[in-house]
Design an enzyme around this catalytic site. Structure first.
Site, short mmCIF file in Angstrom:
data_model
loop_
_atom_site.label_atom_id
_atom_site.label_comp_id
_atom_site.label_asym_id
_atom_site.label_seq_id
_atom_site.Cartn_x
_atom_site.Cartn_y
_atom_site.Cartn_z
CD GLU A 278 -22.10 -17.87 25.12
OE1 GLU A 278 -21.62 -18.81 26.02
OE2 GLU A 278 -23.21 -17.34 25.34
CB SER B 296 -20.55 -15.69 28.09
OG SER B 296 -21.26 -15.92 29.23
NE ARG C 43 -25.12 -20.02 26.29
CZ ARG C 43 -26.16 -21.06 27.03
NH1 ARG C 43 -27.04 -21.86 26.51
NH2 ARG C 43 -26.29 -21.12 28.31
C1 LIG Z 1 -25.51 -8.91 30.58
C2 LIG Z 1 -25.48 -10.15 29.56
C3 LIG Z 1 -26.06 -11.16 30.27
C4 LIG Z 1 -26.11 -12.32 29.29
N1 LIG Z 1 -26.45 -13.52 29.90
C5 LIG Z 1 -26.68 -14.46 28.84
C6 LIG Z 1 -26.91 -15.84 29.75
O1 LIG Z 1 -27.14 -16.08 30.77
N2 LIG Z 1 -27.26 -16.83 28.51
C7 LIG Z 1 -27.19 -16.83 27.11
O2 LIG Z 1 -27.38 -17.57 26.38
N3 LIG Z 1 -26.82 -15.62 26.80
C8 LIG Z 1 -26.49 -14.58 27.61
N4 LIG Z 1 -26.11 -13.20 26.89
C9 LIG Z 1 -25.76 -13.10 25.58
C10 LIG Z 1 -27.25 -12.59 24.78
O3 LIG Z 1 -28.23 -11.95 25.49
C11 LIG Z 1 -27.77 -14.05 24.28
O4 LIG Z 1 -27.03 -14.62 23.35
C12 LIG Z 1 -29.37 -13.69 23.33
O5 LIG Z 1 -29.99 -14.73 23.07
C13 LIG Z 1 -28.82 -12.90 22.10
O6 LIG Z 1 -30.06 -12.25 21.36
P1 LIG Z 1 -30.09 -11.05 20.95
O7 LIG Z 1 -31.38 -10.91 20.24
O8 LIG Z 1 -29.47 -9.88 21.38
O9 LIG Z 1 -28.93 -11.29 19.52
P2 LIG Z 1 -27.97 -10.60 18.88
O10 LIG Z 1 -26.68 -10.28 19.92
O11 LIG Z 1 -28.39 -9.44 18.31
O12 LIG Z 1 -27.68 -11.53 17.76
C14 LIG Z 1 -26.62 -12.78 18.24
C15 LIG Z 1 -26.88 -13.79 16.98
O13 LIG Z 1 -28.04 -14.14 16.84
C16 LIG Z 1 -28.34 -13.82 15.30
N5 LIG Z 1 -29.82 -13.30 15.25
C17 LIG Z 1 -30.52 -12.26 16.15
N6 LIG Z 1 -31.76 -12.28 15.95
C18 LIG Z 1 -32.08 -13.29 14.89
C19 LIG Z 1 -33.10 -13.71 14.39
N7 LIG Z 1 -34.27 -13.10 14.54
N8 LIG Z 1 -32.85 -14.57 13.39
C20 LIG Z 1 -31.59 -15.37 13.11
N9 LIG Z 1 -30.75 -14.94 13.66
C21 LIG Z 1 -30.69 -14.03 14.64
C22 LIG Z 1 -27.21 -12.51 15.07
O14 LIG Z 1 -27.26 -12.32 13.60
C23 LIG Z 1 -25.95 -13.15 15.71
O15 LIG Z 1 -25.73 -14.19 14.99
C24 LIG Z 1 -26.07 -12.08 27.79
C25 LIG Z 1 -25.69 -10.79 27.45
C26 LIG Z 1 -25.48 -9.69 27.99
C27 LIG Z 1 -25.05 -8.53 27.65
#
Ligand SMILES: Cc1cc2nc3c(=O)[nH]c(=O)nc-3n(C[C@H](O)[C@H](O)[C@H](O)COP(=O)(O)OP(=O)(O)OC[C@H]3O[C@@H](n4cnc5c(N)ncnc54)[C@H](O)[C@@H]3O)c2cc1C
Length: 291
Positions: free
Chosen positions: A280, A209, A160
């Site tokens: 996380e 998480s 992560r």
């Molecule tokens: C129901 C649920 C289940 C989940 N299950 C998992 C799981 O099984 N495993 C897991 O790892 N995660 C899980 N997550 C967490 C999340 O979905 C992941 O961390 C996901 O990869 C975040 O992606 P996002 O585009 O929504 O990023 P965001 O939440 O919008 O951002 C997260 C971070 O990434 C940065 N970021 C976003 N896009 C970019 C980009 N293009 N370039 C640079 N930085 C960027 C943001 O600035 C921030 O620091 C879950 C979340 C939910 C709500």
């Protein structure tokens, strides 16, 4: 470049909390993205990239930053042989759909991760013993002055975590997948989704998480469950009765409620297990956990 002012981050995050962004840009192309990054640099504004906001908690008071959300070309997906090329803002669901349609497998593990390709790089997202580092070939990393392809090994991916800087944006991601019949991909996804639904509150507003799993046998969720925290509520934020490493917005939650719950959870895990839980979820704006 059009900027929107005062858009509440509650609208851009899956937990549904967070105050207004000083400015929001929705670049549709690489040049628009670099315009936005230069604007932030020239104005001395912090930068926050938001994917689907699925691992984000933003301050209730708002965020004095330029918030960037990748759209248009920067959220497109195409397939070339066994390479799936996704804009940083492409959702994992669309990537998976395109992979399946092209008879490619390897990305099924992402079916229950409701984020984007770029957010997955930043977090090295993963599930079921696989993560982005298993399928990622390279990523186009963009800052105000540069755009460079970084190979997987140069992205410093670990549990992560990535080595991306705070002013770096993942604009494109290339995944190396493998041939797999669409029916098989579909079966694997159905199986993983069913497992997910049985153990996690997938139909509630959460940010995924809350804490990373500490080293050792006991995961953060089990630890917090043993601390008796399932169902514990502060304001509108609730530790999920289904999985204690999730916080649900049970109605009217604020980010401050979530932080208070996290503090309580860390206190109890420290007292009972002598473990310092590490968050996380990414914090945006003036949010801090107690020491
Ligand atoms: C129901 C649920 C289940 C989940 N299950 C998992 C799981 O099984 N495993 C897991 O790892 N995660 C899980 N997550 C967490 C999340 O979905 C992941 O961390 C996901 O990869 C975040 O992606 P996002 O585009 O929504 O990023 P965001 O939440 O919008 O951002 C997260 C971070 O990434 C940065 N970021 C976003 N896009 C970019 C980009 N293009 N370039 C640079 N930085 C960027 C943001 O600035 C921030 O620091 C879950 C979340 C939910 C709500």
């Amino acid at each position: 470049m059009k900027l929107e002012r005062g858009v509440p981050l509650a609208r851009l995050t899956t937990i549904g909390t967070g105050g207004p962004a000083a400015a929001l840009a929705r670049p549709q192309s690489l040049s628009e993205l670099q315009d936005a990054l230069r604007y932030a640099e020239a104005d001395g504004l912090d930068l926050v990239v938001v994917g689907l906001g699925s691992n984000l908690l933003a301050a209730d008071e708002g965020v004095d930053a330029l918030v960037v959300r990748l759209e248009g070309e920067l959220a497109a997906v195409d397939v070339d042989g066994t390479t799936l090329r996704a804009g940083g803002g492409a959702t994992n669901a669309v990537c998976l759909h395109r992979a399946r349609g092209a008879g490619l497998g390897g990305f099924e593990f992402a079916c229950a991760i409701p984020g984007t390709a770029g957010g997955g790089v930043k977090m090295n997202a993963g599930a079921y013993e696989r993560d982005w580092s298993d399928v990622l070939e390279r990523a186009l990393v963009v800052s105000a002055r540069a755009a460079e392809w970084r190979a997987r090994d140069e992205l410093e991916l670990s549990y992560r975590h990535s080595g991306l800087g705070t002013r770096e944006v993942v604009a494109t991601v290339e995944f190396r997948l493998e041939p797999r019949p669409p029916e098989e991909v579909k079966r694997m996804v159905a199986d993983l989704v069913a497992r997910r639904k049985a153990t996690q509150p997938t139909n509630k507003r959460t940010f995924g998480s809350v804490f990373k799993n500490p080293p050792g046998e006991l995961g953060a969720g089990k630890m917090l469950e043993l601390c008796g925290l399932k169902g514990h509520r502060i304001g509108g934020a609730l530790i999920s009765p289904m999985h204690a490493n999730f916080i649900e917005n049970a109605g009217g939650a604020t980010s401050a409620d979530c932080v208070e719950l996290m503090d309580e959870a860390r206190r109890r895990a420290r007292e009972r297990f002598g473990v310092e839980l590490e968050r996380e979820v990414a914090f945006v704006g003036e949010l801090e956990l107690e020491d």
